[in-house]
Design a protein around this motif. Sequence first.
Motif, mmCIF file in Angstrom:
data_model
loop_
_atom_site.group_PDB
_atom_site.id
_atom_site.type_symbol
_atom_site.label_atom_id
_atom_site.label_comp_id
_atom_site.label_asym_id
_atom_site.label_seq_id
_atom_site.Cartn_x
_atom_site.Cartn_y
_atom_site.Cartn_z
ATOM 1 N N ALA A 36 0.827 -1.209 0.000
ATOM 2 C CA ALA A 36 0.000 0.000 0.000
ATOM 3 C C ALA A 36 0.862 1.261 0.000
ATOM 4 O O ALA A 36 0.595 2.206 -0.749
ATOM 5 C CB ALA A 36 -0.937 -0.013 1.211
ATOM 6 N N GLU A 39 2.315 1.966 -3.427
ATOM 7 C CA GLU A 39 1.337 2.545 -4.355
ATOM 8 C C GLU A 39 1.121 4.031 -4.092
ATOM 9 O O GLU A 39 1.035 4.827 -5.029
ATOM 10 C CB GLU A 39 0.013 1.782 -4.285
ATOM 11 C CG GLU A 39 0.085 0.375 -4.823
ATOM 12 C CD GLU A 39 0.537 0.305 -6.274
ATOM 13 O OE1 GLU A 39 0.235 1.244 -7.047
ATOM 14 O OE2 GLU A 39 1.189 -0.676 -6.642
ATOM 15 N N LEU A 40 1.051 4.417 -2.829
ATOM 16 C CA LEU A 40 0.835 5.832 -2.524
ATOM 17 C C LEU A 40 2.038 6.681 -2.918
ATOM 18 O O LEU A 40 1.878 7.777 -3.457
ATOM 19 C CB LEU A 40 0.510 6.020 -1.041
ATOM 20 C CG LEU A 40 -0.776 5.355 -0.547
ATOM 21 C CD1 LEU A 40 -1.068 5.792 0.883
ATOM 22 C CD2 LEU A 40 -1.952 5.624 -1.449
ATOM 23 N N LEU A 93 -4.767 2.236 -6.404
ATOM 24 C CA LEU A 93 -5.664 2.436 -5.275
ATOM 25 C C LEU A 93 -6.605 1.252 -5.088
ATOM 26 O O LEU A 93 -7.035 0.970 -3.963
ATOM 27 C CB LEU A 93 -6.431 3.739 -5.435
ATOM 28 C CG LEU A 93 -5.548 4.980 -5.309
ATOM 29 C CD1 LEU A 93 -6.325 6.237 -5.649
ATOM 30 C CD2 LEU A 93 -4.934 5.078 -3.929
ATOM 31 N N VAL A 96 -4.538 -0.901 -2.954
ATOM 32 C CA VAL A 96 -4.552 -0.402 -1.582
ATOM 33 C C VAL A 96 -5.838 -0.862 -0.893
ATOM 34 O O VAL A 96 -5.811 -1.359 0.236
ATOM 35 C CB VAL A 96 -4.409 1.135 -1.547
ATOM 36 C CG1 VAL A 96 -4.648 1.674 -0.138
ATOM 37 C CG2 VAL A 96 -3.041 1.560 -2.061
ATOM 38 N N GLU A 97 -6.951 -0.727 -1.574
ATOM 39 C CA GLU A 97 -8.231 -1.162 -1.003
ATOM 40 C C GLU A 97 -8.241 -2.661 -0.728
ATOM 41 O O GLU A 97 -8.766 -3.112 0.293
ATOM 42 C CB GLU A 97 -9.379 -0.804 -1.942
ATOM 43 C CG GLU A 97 -10.734 -1.185 -1.381
ATOM 44 C CD GLU A 97 -11.881 -0.716 -2.252
ATOM 45 O OE1 GLU A 97 -13.016 -1.075 -1.927
ATOM 46 O OE2 GLU A 97 -11.654 0.002 -3.234
ATOM 47 N N THR A 100 -5.613 -3.506 2.466
ATOM 48 C CA THR A 100 -5.723 -2.819 3.743
ATOM 49 C C THR A 100 -7.141 -2.973 4.299
ATOM 50 O O THR A 100 -8.048 -3.420 3.595
ATOM 51 C CB THR A 100 -5.388 -1.319 3.606
ATOM 52 O OG1 THR A 100 -6.365 -0.685 2.779
ATOM 53 C CG2 THR A 100 -3.992 -1.121 3.024
ATOM 54 N N TRP A 103 -9.035 2.758 3.791
ATOM 55 C CA TRP A 103 -8.199 3.804 3.200
ATOM 56 C C TRP A 103 -9.112 4.975 2.854
ATOM 57 O O TRP A 103 -10.329 4.832 2.812
ATOM 58 C CB TRP A 103 -7.442 3.309 1.960
ATOM 59 C CG TRP A 103 -8.277 3.199 0.718
ATOM 60 C CD1 TRP A 103 -9.076 2.145 0.367
ATOM 61 C CD2 TRP A 103 -8.397 4.169 -0.320
ATOM 62 N NE1 TRP A 103 -9.696 2.421 -0.834
ATOM 63 C CE2 TRP A 103 -9.296 3.660 -1.276
ATOM 64 C CE3 TRP A 103 -7.846 5.427 -0.527
ATOM 65 C CZ2 TRP A 103 -9.648 4.350 -2.415
ATOM 66 C CZ3 TRP A 103 -8.195 6.125 -1.672
ATOM 67 C CH2 TRP A 103 -9.085 5.579 -2.608
ATOM 68 N N PHE A 116 -4.044 4.943 4.773
ATOM 69 C CA PHE A 116 -4.593 3.591 4.893
ATOM 70 C C PHE A 116 -4.359 3.091 6.300
ATOM 71 O O PHE A 116 -3.482 3.583 7.018
ATOM 72 C CB PHE A 116 -4.003 2.620 3.856
ATOM 73 C CG PHE A 116 -2.548 2.309 4.014
ATOM 74 C CD1 PHE A 116 -2.120 1.314 4.884
ATOM 75 C CD2 PHE A 116 -1.602 3.001 3.289
ATOM 76 C CE1 PHE A 116 -0.768 1.027 5.020
ATOM 77 C CE2 PHE A 116 -0.253 2.720 3.412
ATOM 78 C CZ PHE A 116 0.167 1.727 4.288
ATOM 79 N N CYS A 118 -4.236 -0.652 8.639
ATOM 80 C CA CYS A 118 -4.201 -2.110 8.737
ATOM 81 C C CYS A 118 -4.424 -2.453 10.203
ATOM 82 O O CYS A 118 -3.670 -1.995 11.071
ATOM 83 C CB CYS A 118 -2.859 -2.667 8.275
ATOM 84 S SG CYS A 118 -2.483 -2.381 6.539
#
Length: 138
Positions: A36, A39-40, A93, A96-97, A100, A103, A116, A118
């Motif tokens: 995650a 990616e950000l 994203l 990420v979704e 995690t 987010w 995000f 966890c």
Amino acid sequence: MGFTVGEHSARHMRRILRIYLTSWGLAGLTHAAELALTELVANVVRHVPGRSCSVLILCGPEGLRVEVTDCCPDPVRTARCDDGALGEGGRGLLLVEAVTDRWGVEPTTGGKTVWFECDAPLRRETTRRRTGHGRKSL
């Protein structure tokens, strides 16, 4: 404090994140959190003029929260179903979704914070028992 990121910055940030997670006893979150965060940071490299951002890594009783704040007010873009299989962008994203527990995006003065969370393993198990699943919707 902000800094400028480049193509290789995510590797260094993953290492820092891994050190924190291990010291906090949350090594089980490493894979998801590293993906995650990567990616950000990649979104900052691709979409933020000047590639400037700040990263905040927080540990609390409920688990991990990571925030990436930049100075670009443009909204984040996620892939949509009508983009088709060959649509460009926005898939990070979705990752990420997928990895995690939660987010989101919060506007800031002149930019935004993408974050995000966890859940800690104990909290994740409690949530699954109570709701029947570990994922919460935004």
